[in-house]
Scaffold this active site. Structure first.
Site, PDB file in Angstrom:
ATOM      1  N   ASP A 157       1.157  -1.191  -0.387  1.00  0.00           N
ATOM      2  CA  ASP A 157      -0.119   0.317  -0.104  1.00  0.00           C
ATOM      3  C   ASP A 157       0.830   1.488  -0.472  1.00  0.00           C
ATOM      4  OD1 ASP A 157      -1.838   1.862   0.282  1.00  0.00           O
ATOM      5  OD2 ASP A 157      -2.503   1.028   1.911  1.00  0.00           O
ATOM      6  N   ASP A 170      -2.510   2.436  -6.076  1.00  0.00           N
ATOM      7  CA  ASP A 170      -1.851   2.312  -4.681  1.00  0.00           C
ATOM      8  C   ASP A 170      -1.875   1.565  -4.051  1.00  0.00           C
ATOM      9  OD1 ASP A 170      -4.839   3.315  -3.370  1.00  0.00           O
ATOM     10  OD2 ASP A 170      -3.989   4.906  -2.711  1.00  0.00           O
ATOM     11  N   GLU A 171      -2.833   0.365  -4.252  1.00  0.00           N
ATOM     12  CA  GLU A 171      -2.121  -1.089  -3.596  1.00  0.00           C
ATOM     13  C   GLU A 171      -2.527  -2.288  -4.813  1.00  0.00           C
ATOM     14  OE1 GLU A 171      -4.842  -1.732  -0.594  1.00  0.00           O
ATOM     15  OE2 GLU A 171      -6.325  -0.105  -1.785  1.00  0.00           O
TER      16      GLU A 171
END
Length: 427
Positions: free
Chosen positions: A29, A123-124
């Site tokens: 993350d 983003d993850e």
């Protein structure tokens, strides 16, 4: 402190990583991703409270630096409230193209270690590194190498959870932020999990949390000790069984590298409510153009078109229609969206948000279609494909419907643009 912030507080003291035997799943993350990307070009803002999001009265926070979070600011908060909590915050308008470009480079780093990468958003992502041990070492060593490469090559940081399952790996990455690494050992799952608040479990929203608290259940361990039949009776069969399994650390879902898109959509929140049907239809056209272009770029078509209509008091309705055949044509999406709007009973009612979405997706494949009498063999599909090509060569906005060419005025939105579930961007 918000409910989410309480869950985000680190729960494990720093120290050497625990035993990663039986822990093939990584959850990576990025830390305050949008802000971190902005700081690459604005290093003078490091250490200051920074917000990325819409600047208008109805703007929302897309990302907040950790300095801003200390004031109680978090993502999805109205920008007006965020600035009341943190009046000295620097607000930056989002630049989604920049975030997507960095996200693609992050994903390239992931894929250099394993092909088993399941993106969740820009983003993850989840990674399964079980097959990468011979080349790159143990899961903790791979996680450490990923963190070092992301920081060294891209100048941003990430937090990594290492665990036996996806659920536990995501919990671990959340609790070691920012810029951390946390292992949940296979023989220490319950020791890690049971002290956590029940809200840490996937599927426990505010209402379910309130229900569990009324039952006297505040921690995962307390919930785990409740008989399954009691949970089924109180929460429903499916949710009761789901939470019972998670409370004991059981999550059989594998990492899926190629999760098919479930839907593609776009929505806009307006600075000023719109009510005139002509203005609403113009915005529906703008959204339909985005959705159609995304469908064609992804090689998908969908059979169900839906619209979301939100009034100033936040009451929201959705309407949908399933088409006779799947489509990726913006024109078809637009016509259907207009018909749904006209049948909604909200014509001339002020609206603060509009959304258009296409669901029930399938691969496009070759088109087989019966032409109507007097219908030309070539038409809208060729026109929209030409628009796509112009956008690729000259940028978005190089060509567009005439109805959308006008001086910028009126209720342009706060920049919110939802790519849709499963349409998670580059990672």
């Amino acid at each position: 402190m918000s409910r989410k912030q309480q869950l985000d507080r680190p729960g494990t003291p720093p120290g050497p990583p625990a035993d990663d035997t039986g822990c093939p799943i990584l959850h990576v993350d990025m830390d305050a991703f949008f802000v971190s990307v902005e700081l690459l070009e604005r290093p003078e803002l490091r250490g200051k409270p920074v917000l990325v999001g819409g600047l208008g009265n109805r703007g929302v926070v897309a990302a907040a630096s950790y300095e801003a979070r200390r004031f109680g600011v978090h993502s999805a908060m109205p920008m007006s409230r965020a600035l009341r909590l943190c009046p000295r915050a620097v607000v930056l308008a989002p630049r989604h193209g920049e975030y997507s470009a960095v996200s693609r480079r992050v994903r390239e780093i992931f894929l250099s270690f394993t092909p088993e990468v399941e993106p969740l958003s820009l983003d993850e992502a989840f990674l399964d590194v079980a097959g990468a041990r011979k080349l790159f070492g143990r899961p903790v060593e791979i996680a450490t190498a990923i963190r070092e490469r992301v920081a060294g090559e891209l100048g941003v940081t990430c937090s990594v959870g290492v665990a036996p399952t996806k659920f536990l790996a995501k919990l671990a990455s959340t609790r070691c932020k920012p810029d951390g690494l946390l292992v949940v050992p296979a023989d220490g799952v319950l020791e890690f999990l049971h002290p956590l608040p029940v809200a840490a479990l996937w599927g426990v929203g505010e209402r379910t949390e309130e229900h569990l608290c009324r039952m006297g259940l505040r921690t995962v361990g307390e919930l785990a000790r409740i008989p399954l039949e009691t949970l089924r009776r109180e929460l429903g069969a499916a949710q009761g069984a789901h939470l019972h399994e998670l409370a004991w650390g059981r999550d059989p879902r594998p990492v899926r590298p190629h999760v098919p898109d479930k839907s593609v959509g776009a929505e806009e929140t307006f600075e000023i409510d719109i009510a005139e049907p002509e203005e609403v239809r113009r915005e529906l056209l703008r959204l339909a153009e985005k959705v159609g272009a995304r469908l064609r770029a992804s090689g998908n078509r969908g059979r169900t078109v839906s619209v979301k209509l939100r009034e100033p008091d936040f009451s929201t309705i959705t309407r949908s229609r399933t088409l006779p055949e799947p489509t990726d044509l913006s024109r078809v999406i637009y016509i259907t969206a207009c018909e749904l709007y006209e049948a909604s009973g909200l014509e001339r009612v002020p609206l603060r948000l509009l959304g258009v979405r296409v669901e029930n997706l399938a691969g496009a494949g070759p088109e087989v279609r019966q032409l109507a009498l007097d219908e030309p063999e070539h038409g809208w599909r060729e026109a929209e494909q030409a628009m796509d090509e112009a956008a690729r060569r000259f940028g978005r906005g190089a060509i567009r419907p005439a109805a959308l060419i006008r001086p910028s005025r009126g209720p342009r939105g706060n920049g919110r643009d939802d790519g849709g579930e499963g349409d998670g961007g580059a990672l």
